[in-house]
Design a protein around this motif. Sequence first.
Motif, mmCIF file in Angstrom:
data_model
loop_
_atom_site.group_PDB
_atom_site.id
_atom_site.type_symbol
_atom_site.label_atom_id
_atom_site.label_comp_id
_atom_site.label_asym_id
_atom_site.label_seq_id
_atom_site.Cartn_x
_atom_site.Cartn_y
_atom_site.Cartn_z
ATOM 1 N N THR A 46 0.743 -1.208 -0.012
ATOM 2 C CA THR A 46 -0.056 0.013 0.137
ATOM 3 C C THR A 46 0.976 1.223 -0.213
ATOM 4 O O THR A 46 0.739 2.280 -0.785
ATOM 5 C CB THR A 46 -0.867 0.068 1.306
ATOM 6 N N ARG A 47 1.852 1.340 0.885
ATOM 7 C CA ARG A 47 2.828 2.600 1.014
ATOM 8 C C ARG A 47 3.477 2.820 -0.429
ATOM 9 O O ARG A 47 3.641 3.985 -0.704
ATOM 10 C CB ARG A 47 3.914 2.432 2.121
ATOM 11 N N GLU A 48 3.816 1.744 -1.126
ATOM 12 C CA GLU A 48 4.641 1.804 -2.371
ATOM 13 C C GLU A 48 3.592 2.452 -3.473
ATOM 14 O O GLU A 48 3.971 3.244 -4.296
ATOM 15 C CB GLU A 48 5.190 0.438 -2.990
ATOM 16 N N VAL A 49 2.352 1.582 -3.465
ATOM 17 C CA VAL A 49 1.542 2.385 -4.646
ATOM 18 C C VAL A 49 1.033 3.695 -4.270
ATOM 19 O O VAL A 49 1.073 4.585 -5.083
ATOM 20 C CB VAL A 49 -0.038 1.502 -4.260
ATOM 21 N N LEU A 50 0.832 4.138 -2.918
ATOM 22 C CA LEU A 50 0.616 5.373 -2.599
ATOM 23 C C LEU A 50 1.819 6.535 -3.100
ATOM 24 O O LEU A 50 1.511 7.874 -3.591
ATOM 25 C CB LEU A 50 0.250 5.607 -1.074
ATOM 26 N N LYS A 51 3.049 6.036 -2.808
ATOM 27 C CA LYS A 51 4.142 6.883 -2.896
ATOM 28 C C LYS A 51 4.313 6.910 -4.470
ATOM 29 O O LYS A 51 4.361 8.031 -4.917
ATOM 30 C CB LYS A 51 5.344 5.924 -2.469
ATOM 31 N N ASN A 52 3.922 5.952 -5.245
ATOM 32 C CA ASN A 52 3.899 6.093 -6.783
ATOM 33 C C ASN A 52 2.824 6.988 -7.334
ATOM 34 O O ASN A 52 2.878 7.704 -8.347
ATOM 35 C CB ASN A 52 3.813 4.712 -7.584
ATOM 36 N N GLN A 53 1.662 6.939 -6.619
ATOM 37 C CA GLN A 53 0.560 7.693 -6.886
ATOM 38 C C GLN A 53 0.643 9.325 -6.766
ATOM 39 O O GLN A 53 0.412 10.178 -7.430
ATOM 40 C CB GLN A 53 -0.987 7.028 -6.319
ATOM 41 N N GLU A 54 1.387 9.438 -5.444
ATOM 42 C CA GLU A 54 1.522 10.650 -5.248
ATOM 43 C C GLU A 54 2.642 11.504 -6.369
ATOM 44 O O GLU A 54 2.394 12.426 -6.554
ATOM 45 C CB GLU A 54 2.431 10.654 -3.866
ATOM 46 N N GLN A 55 3.764 10.595 -7.006
ATOM 47 C CA GLN A 55 4.730 11.247 -7.657
ATOM 48 C C GLN A 55 3.931 11.400 -9.223
ATOM 49 O O GLN A 55 3.830 12.391 -9.800
ATOM 50 C CB GLN A 55 5.734 10.298 -8.148
ATOM 51 N N GLU A 56 2.865 10.413 -9.398
ATOM 52 C CA GLU A 56 2.223 10.629 -10.736
ATOM 53 C C GLU A 56 1.122 11.940 -10.738
ATOM 54 O O GLU A 56 1.112 12.605 -11.503
ATOM 55 C CB GLU A 56 1.317 9.228 -10.956
ATOM 56 N N PHE B 153 1.741 14.543 -8.741
ATOM 57 C CA PHE B 153 2.584 15.736 -8.800
ATOM 58 C C PHE B 153 2.921 16.229 -10.368
ATOM 59 O O PHE B 153 2.820 17.281 -10.666
ATOM 60 C CB PHE B 153 3.891 15.234 -7.820
ATOM 61 N N GLU B 154 3.406 15.023 -11.026
ATOM 62 C CA GLU B 154 3.527 15.031 -12.570
ATOM 63 C C GLU B 154 2.243 15.848 -13.228
ATOM 64 O O GLU B 154 2.421 16.537 -13.881
ATOM 65 C CB GLU B 154 3.988 13.822 -13.504
ATOM 66 N N LYS B 155 1.159 15.162 -12.813
ATOM 67 C CA LYS B 155 -0.108 15.751 -13.615
ATOM 68 C C LYS B 155 -0.336 17.213 -13.158
ATOM 69 O O LYS B 155 -0.707 18.107 -13.865
ATOM 70 C CB LYS B 155 -1.182 14.931 -13.278
ATOM 71 N N MET B 156 -0.111 17.440 -11.832
ATOM 72 C CA MET B 156 -0.205 18.760 -11.389
ATOM 73 C C MET B 156 0.712 19.977 -12.152
ATOM 74 O O MET B 156 0.329 20.960 -12.450
ATOM 75 C CB MET B 156 0.193 19.062 -9.895
ATOM 76 N N LYS B 157 1.745 19.398 -12.351
ATOM 77 C CA LYS B 157 2.983 20.450 -13.225
ATOM 78 C C LYS B 157 2.395 20.408 -14.354
ATOM 79 O O LYS B 157 2.452 21.540 -15.233
ATOM 80 C CB LYS B 157 4.158 19.590 -13.139
ATOM 81 N N GLU B 158 1.784 19.706 -15.138
ATOM 82 C CA GLU B 158 1.367 19.696 -16.357
ATOM 83 C C GLU B 158 0.262 20.568 -16.553
ATOM 84 O O GLU B 158 -0.088 21.487 -17.347
ATOM 85 C CB GLU B 158 0.977 18.372 -16.729
ATOM 86 N N LEU B 159 -0.820 20.231 -15.553
ATOM 87 C CA LEU B 159 -1.961 21.315 -15.232
ATOM 88 C C LEU B 159 -1.636 22.993 -15.116
ATOM 89 O O LEU B 159 -2.183 23.702 -15.650
ATOM 90 C CB LEU B 159 -2.879 20.910 -14.149
ATOM 91 N N GLU B 160 -0.485 22.866 -14.271
ATOM 92 C CA GLU B 160 -0.076 24.296 -13.819
ATOM 93 C C GLU B 160 0.405 24.978 -15.232
ATOM 94 O O GLU B 160 0.281 26.069 -15.366
ATOM 95 C CB GLU B 160 1.215 24.246 -12.780
ATOM 96 N N GLY B 161 1.203 24.198 -16.045
ATOM 97 C CA GLY B 161 1.887 25.048 -17.291
ATOM 98 C C GLY B 161 0.627 25.435 -18.055
ATOM 99 O O GLY B 161 0.632 26.217 -18.880
ATOM 100 N N ALA B 162 -0.443 24.323 -18.362
ATOM 101 C CA ALA B 162 -1.618 24.459 -19.136
ATOM 102 C C ALA B 162 -2.519 25.821 -18.675
ATOM 103 O O ALA B 162 -2.877 26.673 -19.416
ATOM 104 C CB ALA B 162 -2.498 23.296 -19.041
ATOM 105 N N LEU B 163 -2.579 25.833 -17.171
ATOM 106 C CA LEU B 163 -3.126 27.059 -16.621
ATOM 107 C C LEU B 163 -2.393 28.203 -16.904
ATOM 108 O O LEU B 163 -3.219 29.211 -17.480
ATOM 109 C CB LEU B 163 -3.271 26.887 -15.151
ATOM 110 N N GLU B 164 -1.264 28.164 -16.961
ATOM 111 C CA GLU B 164 -0.821 29.784 -17.150
ATOM 112 C C GLU B 164 -0.650 29.849 -18.644
ATOM 113 O O GLU B 164 -0.878 31.175 -18.967
ATOM 114 C CB GLU B 164 0.762 29.603 -16.619
ATOM 115 N N LEU B 165 -0.659 29.090 -19.190
ATOM 116 C CA LEU B 165 -0.737 29.395 -20.993
ATOM 117 C C LEU B 165 -2.122 29.774 -21.192
ATOM 118 O O LEU B 165 -2.268 30.732 -21.704
ATOM 119 C CB LEU B 165 -0.458 27.975 -21.723
ATOM 120 N N CYS B 166 -3.211 29.250 -20.770
ATOM 121 C CA CYS B 166 -4.674 29.889 -20.861
ATOM 122 C C CYS B 166 -4.699 31.366 -20.279
ATOM 123 O O CYS B 166 -5.348 31.936 -21.119
ATOM 124 C CB CYS B 166 -5.413 28.785 -19.819
#
Length: 219
Positions: free
Chosen positions: A73-83, A85-98
């Motif tokens: 469970t901890r490993e799954v949650l850690k991987n999900q946290e990273q995933e 985070f990557e999605k948030m970074k993509e959304l952040e860039g898309a948000l600023e571009l918008c």
Amino acid sequence: MKIGEAAKETGLSISNIRFYEKKGLLEPEREAESRYRNYTQEDILRLKKIIVFRKMDLSVEQIDAMLKGRADTREVLKNQEQELFEKMKELEGALELCRVLEKETSPLDMEPEKYLNYIAQEEQKGKKFSKAEELLDSMLESAEALSGGQQSVGFWTAVLGTHAWIGKYLNLALWLVFFGVAVFSLVTGEYSARHYIFWGGLLLFLFIRVVSYWKDQVS
């Protein structure tokens, strides 16, 4: 308790609960006489845990693996946290571009090069944006078209039922195998009776599928 009561207790719809049962995340006991599902407090607790995990955007398969001890469970949650985070970074860039594009008097009449340069500069700084490539989807659409269009869809629906979407991937895999063997034959120069059978079969298959696709387009 009955499924309706379980739905009220958890806030889930009856169809959602049945979906989780179908996926094996939940296995309520059935009454001996009526065969109705009987949900215990343990089942309700399990459903509430599923809700929490789904709110983290974990897949049903990931949750199932955790609940059944096939994944840490901890490993799954850690991987999900990273995933996430990557999605948030993509959304952040898309948000600023918008926000930047909104400042244009007429956003549709923008100068693309200006914004592509802006995106490139921001990406060099480590910022991420949503991917624009649809290569795989295009390949799947082409494979579906060449393999018979709507007739192919109907065929896979008849064979796979609700999982007919897998047919697109099977079509693509079939074409990759065909062309892989073709390229191997050309590169190695190995020709035998089975190669002639293969080439004959490939040409016949291609002819039938092209005709089927043409019929779909004109019908």
